[in-house]
Design a protein around this motif. Structure first.
Motif, PDB file in Angstrom:
ATOM      1  N   VAL A   1     -22.790  39.814  65.813  1.00 55.52           N
ATOM      2  CA  VAL A   1     -23.783  38.454  66.178  1.00 55.52           C
ATOM      3  C   VAL A   1     -22.811  37.604  65.783  1.00 55.52           C
ATOM      4  O   VAL A   1     -23.004  37.193  64.652  1.00 55.52           O
ATOM      5  N   SER A   2     -22.919  36.471  66.536  1.00 54.52           N
ATOM      6  CA  SER A   2     -22.493  34.758  65.864  1.00 54.52           C
ATOM      7  C   SER A   2     -23.489  34.133  66.533  1.00 54.52           C
ATOM      8  O   SER A   2     -24.560  34.021  67.161  1.00 54.52           O
ATOM      9  N   LEU A   3     -24.086  33.785  65.146  1.00 52.39           N
ATOM     10  CA  LEU A   3     -25.503  32.161  64.863  1.00 52.39           C
ATOM     11  C   LEU A   3     -25.256  31.601  65.709  1.00 52.39           C
ATOM     12  O   LEU A   3     -25.599  30.726  66.312  1.00 52.39           O
ATOM     13  N   VAL A   4     -23.994  30.860  65.831  1.00 50.36           N
ATOM     14  CA  VAL A   4     -23.546  29.685  66.894  1.00 50.36           C
ATOM     15  C   VAL A   4     -24.144  30.404  68.885  1.00 50.36           C
ATOM     16  O   VAL A   4     -25.203  29.709  68.776  1.00 50.36           O
TER      17      VAL A   4
ATOM     18  N   ALA B   1     -31.987  42.435  65.539  1.00 44.60           N
ATOM     19  CA  ALA B   1     -32.297  43.754  65.101  1.00 44.60           C
ATOM     20  C   ALA B   1     -31.943  44.510  65.720  1.00 44.60           C
ATOM     21  O   ALA B   1     -31.349  46.094  64.829  1.00 44.60           O
ATOM     22  N   ALA B   2     -31.228  44.677  66.526  1.00 45.60           N
ATOM     23  CA  ALA B   2     -30.068  45.469  67.193  1.00 45.60           C
ATOM     24  C   ALA B   2     -28.378  45.329  66.433  1.00 45.60           C
ATOM     25  O   ALA B   2     -27.561  46.102  66.825  1.00 45.60           O
ATOM     26  N   ARG B   3     -28.212  44.060  65.974  1.00 46.46           N
ATOM     27  CA  ARG B   3     -27.272  43.641  65.500  1.00 46.46           C
ATOM     28  C   ARG B   3     -25.759  43.743  66.047  1.00 46.46           C
ATOM     29  O   ARG B   3     -24.845  44.404  65.737  1.00 46.46           O
ATOM     30  N   ARG B   4     -25.664  43.552  67.715  1.00 50.06           N
ATOM     31  CA  ARG B   4     -24.815  43.267  69.011  1.00 50.06           C
ATOM     32  C   ARG B   4     -25.875  42.067  69.657  1.00 50.06           C
ATOM     33  O   ARG B   4     -26.261  41.693  69.686  1.00 50.06           O
ATOM     34  N   THR B   5     -24.744  41.593  70.122  1.00 55.08           N
ATOM     35  CA  THR B   5     -25.123  40.435  71.423  1.00 55.08           C
ATOM     36  C   THR B   5     -25.082  41.019  72.285  1.00 55.08           C
ATOM     37  O   THR B   5     -25.195  41.476  72.882  1.00 55.08           O
TER      38      THR B   5
END
Length: 272
Positions: A120-123, A231-235
């Motif tokens: 996941v990219s927070l940007v 939560a899922a750690r995916r985009t």
């Protein structure tokens, strides 16, 4: 009073202070004088004839004021610059824009050195809602000390809405562009959601107020996209490249609604 003009009796009585007239006659002649130039001229002559002391006082005051009114004072350069800037932004926007840029920087640092949320990219995750915060601040009734002046200005409609929105995007988009370039996120992947969310805020703001729309959409984004993604750690699928056509459609719909309801932004409710 006749159908077209006030009678000479009423004009003369009003010139003498209206004490000889009934309350209804005073109210009626005042309402009539607002839109009748000939009767205002008759009143001016009546004042000179019936109440010479008042005419003399007015002449004295005017002769004292006239020299000052004819002098044109140039505004200081700094004040002229402030007047131009106020067409595009308000002081209330500055801390919110600084916060949006700061969040972009923190998201960039976390993406580069944190690595705590998998792919996941927070940007990418924060990009759609960052300009919405600035737009909300620019139209917040509680944050803008000049709200009443803004709401009553002749250009308080769509033109001013778009100016302030552009000023927000002019600050936030370059910060996101730099952050996306460093992290390797494709420009369209964050820019389309960013613009679509901003357009949706303005479109919904025409009905419920820009600030309320911004808060509601930010809450929906946090609950529906941000929390499940972290939560899922995916985009999320909405932020993948396959979702870009949907964002482009949302952007087009938002722009169309804003144009179709352009008169709604002149109403006081648009500033809520």
């Amino acid at each position: 009073m006749s159908v077209e003009h006030a009678s000479q009796r009423i004009v003369d009585g009003y010139a003498r202070g209206g004490t000889e007239l009934s309350a209804d006659e005073v109210w009626a002649v005042e309402a009539h004088l607002e839109g009748c130039r000939p009767c205002r001229d008759r009143l001016s002559h009546a004042v000179g004839a019936e109440v010479p002391a008042v005419a003399s006082l007015v002449e004295t005051v005017w002769s004292g004021l006239e020299p000052h009114l004819t002098v044109t004072t140039a505004r200081p350069h700094g004040r002229r610059w402030t007047a131009r800037w106020s067409r595009w932004a308000t002081p209330a926007m500055v801390p919110w824009l600084a916060m949006a840029v700061g969040v972009s920087l923190l998201a960039l640092l976390f993406d580069r050195f944190g690595g705590g949320f998998g792919e996941v990219s927070l940007v990418l995750l924060c990009a759609p809602v960052l300009p919405v915060l600035g737009v909300a601040a620019s139209w917040s009734r509680g944050l803008d000390p000049a709200y009443e002046l803004t709401a009553s200005a002749p250009r308080a409609g769509l033109s001013l809405v778009l100016r302030r929105t552009v000023s927000v995007l002019a600050v936030v988009v370059p910060a996101l562009l730099a952050a996306g370039w460093v992290t390797g996120v494709m420009v369209a992947q964050w820019l389309l959601p960013c613009l679509a969310f901003t357009a949706a805020t303005l479109a919904l703001g025409g009905a419920v107020g820009v600030t309320r729309a911004a808060v509601a959409l930010t809450a929906v984004w946090a609950a529906v996209i941000m929390a499940p993604t972290l939560a899922a750690r995916r985009t999320a699928a909405a932020l993948e490249t396959d979702g870009l056509p949907a964002w482009a459609l949302l952007l087009a719909l938002g722009v169309a609604v804003v144009i179709a309801r352009r008169d709604a932004y002149s109403a006081p409710g648009a500033h809520r």
